[in-house]
Design an enzyme around this catalytic site. Structure first.
Site, PDB file in Angstrom:
ATOM      1  N   ASP A 120       5.211   4.232   6.896  1.00  0.00           N
ATOM      2  CA  ASP A 120       5.445   5.252   5.876  1.00  0.00           C
ATOM      3  C   ASP A 120       6.844   5.060   5.311  1.00  0.00           C
ATOM      4  O   ASP A 120       7.586   4.158   5.729  1.00  0.00           O
ATOM      5  CB  ASP A 120       5.281   6.662   6.468  1.00  0.00           C
ATOM      6  CG  ASP A 120       4.693   7.652   5.451  1.00  0.00           C
ATOM      7  OD1 ASP A 120       5.051   7.552   4.263  1.00  0.00           O
ATOM      8  OD2 ASP A 120       3.901   8.520   5.842  1.00  0.00           O
TER       9      ASP A 120
ATOM     10  N   GLY B 130       8.382   1.397   4.991  1.00  0.00           N
ATOM     11  CA  GLY B 130       7.971   0.534   3.907  1.00  0.00           C
ATOM     12  C   GLY B 130       7.214   1.285   2.840  1.00  0.00           C
ATOM     13  O   GLY B 130       6.946   2.491   2.960  1.00  0.00           O
ATOM     14  N   ASP B 131       6.879   0.564   1.788  1.00  0.00           N
ATOM     15  CA  ASP B 131       6.129   1.079   0.649  1.00  0.00           C
ATOM     16  C   ASP B 131       4.905   0.189   0.493  1.00  0.00           C
ATOM     17  O   ASP B 131       5.020  -1.015   0.274  1.00  0.00           O
ATOM     18  CB  ASP B 131       7.005   1.005  -0.606  1.00  0.00           C
ATOM     19  CG  ASP B 131       6.294   1.448  -1.880  1.00  0.00           C
ATOM     20  OD1 ASP B 131       5.047   1.539  -1.884  1.00  0.00           O
ATOM     21  OD2 ASP B 131       6.981   1.685  -2.885  1.00  0.00           O
ATOM     22  N   PHE B 132       3.709   0.768   0.626  1.00  0.00           N
ATOM     23  CA  PHE B 132       2.521  -0.084   0.639  1.00  0.00           C
ATOM     24  C   PHE B 132       2.173  -0.677  -0.720  1.00  0.00           C
ATOM     25  O   PHE B 132       1.244  -1.468  -0.827  1.00  0.00           O
ATOM     26  CB  PHE B 132       1.312   0.589   1.283  1.00  0.00           C
ATOM     27  CG  PHE B 132       0.978   1.989   0.821  1.00  0.00           C
ATOM     28  CD1 PHE B 132       0.853   2.311  -0.512  1.00  0.00           C
ATOM     29  CD2 PHE B 132       0.752   2.977   1.767  1.00  0.00           C
ATOM     30  CE1 PHE B 132       0.516   3.589  -0.917  1.00  0.00           C
ATOM     31  CE2 PHE B 132       0.407   4.275   1.378  1.00  0.00           C
ATOM     32  CZ  PHE B 132       0.287   4.576   0.029  1.00  0.00           C
TER      33      PHE B 132
ATOM     34  N   HIS C  10      -7.558   8.635  -1.840  1.00  0.00           N
ATOM     35  CA  HIS C  10      -7.852   9.598  -2.907  1.00  0.00           C
ATOM     36  C   HIS C  10      -6.630   9.938  -3.754  1.00  0.00           C
ATOM     37  O   HIS C  10      -6.753  10.585  -4.787  1.00  0.00           O
ATOM     38  CB  HIS C  10      -8.507  10.865  -2.339  1.00  0.00           C
ATOM     39  CG  HIS C  10      -7.610  11.745  -1.511  1.00  0.00           C
ATOM     40  ND1 HIS C  10      -8.057  12.911  -0.941  1.00  0.00           N
ATOM     41  CD2 HIS C  10      -6.304  11.635  -1.145  1.00  0.00           C
ATOM     42  CE1 HIS C  10      -7.076  13.491  -0.280  1.00  0.00           C
ATOM     43  NE2 HIS C  10      -6.016  12.738  -0.396  1.00  0.00           N
TER      44      HIS C  10
END
Length: 332
Positions: free
Chosen positions: A195, A221-223, A241
Site C-alpha cells: 500500500d 508502493g503504488d500499483f 471496483h
C-alpha cells in the site's frame, strides 16, 4: 418490512428510508452504544453520558429500540446483542468505524446523486491525496477499512482453503487487518501488505499491538507505478471496483506477474450477476460513481475475461458473505 411501490404510501416509505439510516449513523457518531455498554441507563442518564440536551432523546432511544438496536426494560435501555458485538468501541467485531466513515462521506455524497448522474463526476467531499497527509483523517480512513474486513475477513478465513499457500499479499491492505486475521487463523502463513507509504506507520502500530511483527510486513508502493512483491496468494479486496476497465486489466496482469507458478489471485467485490438484479450491489456501484473518477462494480463475466487475458488458467467463483463474490484465479 417491504412496502409495495404500487401505492403512494409505499413510495413515500421508500423515499423516507434515509431517516432510519440516520438514526443508526447519529447513534454511532454520538457513541451511544459505548455509553450503554457501561450499564443500562434511563434516557436522561444516556444524555448525561454522551452530552446531549435531552430534547428528543426519549423518542430517539425508543426508535433505536424499535429498530432492534437497543432494548428497553422499565424505562432503562441496554444494547441489543448485535449492538454489543458490533457497535461498542473497542469490541473485537466493531464496525462503527465504517459507519462513521459512511456518515461523514457517503451520506453527504448521496445527497448529490442527481448531480453525479447529470455530470458523471464524483461528488465526495475532500481529496484522497490530501487525506494521505492528514494523520487524523488517514487514521479515520483506516478504521473505516477495518469495518469492511471485520465482516468479510472471517468469511475469507474459513471460506477458502489456505493450506496450499505460504505467503499471502494483500494489495491495498491498509493497516493490515485482513492479513492479521489470516495469519492468526492459519499459523503456517506469513503475510504482507502492499500500500501507499503513508500507511506504513499505521500498519506497524496495528500489527505490532497484535503481536504479529515477526509474521507480517509492509511493502510501500503504488500499483500503477511499481511491481508487486512475489507471493503465492494475492488478494484484491474492494480494489478493482475503484478503477476503470482498462485499469482493472492492468491490475489483474500485475498480479499474474507477481504470483509464483501455481499461485492464486483472489478478488472480492460486490460483483454483478448476469441479471443485474441485486439492488444492494447496484447501489454499491452507484457509490463508486459518487466516490471515484471511473470506478463501478463489474460482472463476474468481466472478471473471467480479464483473468484469462492475463494468462490465468482457471477461474472459479463462490459467494463471500451475503452480497460479495470471491473470484479465485489460478496461475499455471
Amino acid at each position: 418490512m417491504t412496502h409495495s411501490v404500487d401505492t403512494a404510501e409505499g413510495i413515500l416509505r421508500l423515499g423516507h428510508r434515509f431517516r432510519e439510516a440516520k438514526l443508526l449513523l447519529a447513534a454511532v457518531r454520538l457513541d451511544v452504544f459505548s455509553a450503554l455498554h457501561e450499564a443500562p441507563a434511563s434516557y436522561d442518564e444516556v444524555g448525561r453520558r454522551v452530552g446531549l440536551s435531552g430534547r428528543g432523546l426519549p423518542d430517539f432511544l425508543r426508535a433505536l429500540a424499535v429498530l432492534g438496536l437497543v432494548e428497553e426494560d422499565g424505562g432503562r435501555y441496554r444494547n441489543a446483542p448485535g449492538a454489543t458485538r458490533h457497535l461498542v468501541r473497542g469490541a473485537p467485531e466493531y464496525i462503527g468505524g465504517f459507519l462513521a466513515g459512511a456518515d461523514a462521506s457517503l451520506y453527504p455524497a448521496y445527497g448529490r446523486l442527481a448531480e453525479a448522474l447529470r455530470t458523471g463526476r464524483p461528488q465526495a467531499d475532500g481529496d484522497f491525496t490530501a487525506m494521505l497527509d492528514d494523520p487524523a483523517a488517514l487514521a479515520a480512513f483506516a478504521r473505516m477499512m477495518d469495518g469492511l474486513t471485520e465482516t468479510l475477513g472471517p468469511e475469507l478465513v474459513r471460506g477458502y482453503d489456505w493450506s496450499g499457500h505460504r505467503r499471502v499479499l494483500d494489495v491495498g491492505g491498509c493497516r493490515g487487518n485482513l492479513v492479521a486475521r489470516l495469519v492468526e487463523a492459519h499459523p503456517h502463513l506469513t503475510g504482507q501488505v502492499f500500500d501507499l507509504p503513508q500507511l506504513e506507520p499505521l500498519f506497524a502500530a496495528y500489527t505490532g499491538a497484535r503481536g504479529l511483527a515477526e509474521r507480517v510486513s509492509f511493502q510501500a508502493g503504488d500499483f500503477f507505478a511499481d511491481p508487486l512483491p512475489a507471493a503465492d496468494a494475492i488478494v484484491y479486496g474492494h480494489i478493482l471496483h475503484d478503477w476503470s476497465p482498462a485499469q482493472r486489466a492492468h491490475l489483474v496482469a500485475l498480479a499474474y506477474a507477481a504470483l509464483e507458478p501455481g499461485g492464486t489471485l483472489l478478488i472480492y467485490d460486490r460483483m454483478l450477476n448476469a441479471a443485474r438484479d441485486s439492488t444492494t450491489n447496484l447501489v454499491a456501484s452507484l457509490t463508486m460513481l459518487l466516490m471515484t473518477d471511473e470506478g463501478g462494480e463489474y460482472t463476474v463475466t468481466e472478471v473471467e475475461h480479464l483473468a484469462r487475458a492475463a494468462g490465468f488458467a482457471k477461474v472459479s467463483f463462490q459467494p463471500l458473505g451475503e452480497y460479495e463474490t470471491l473470484a479465485v484465479c489460478h496461475k499455471r
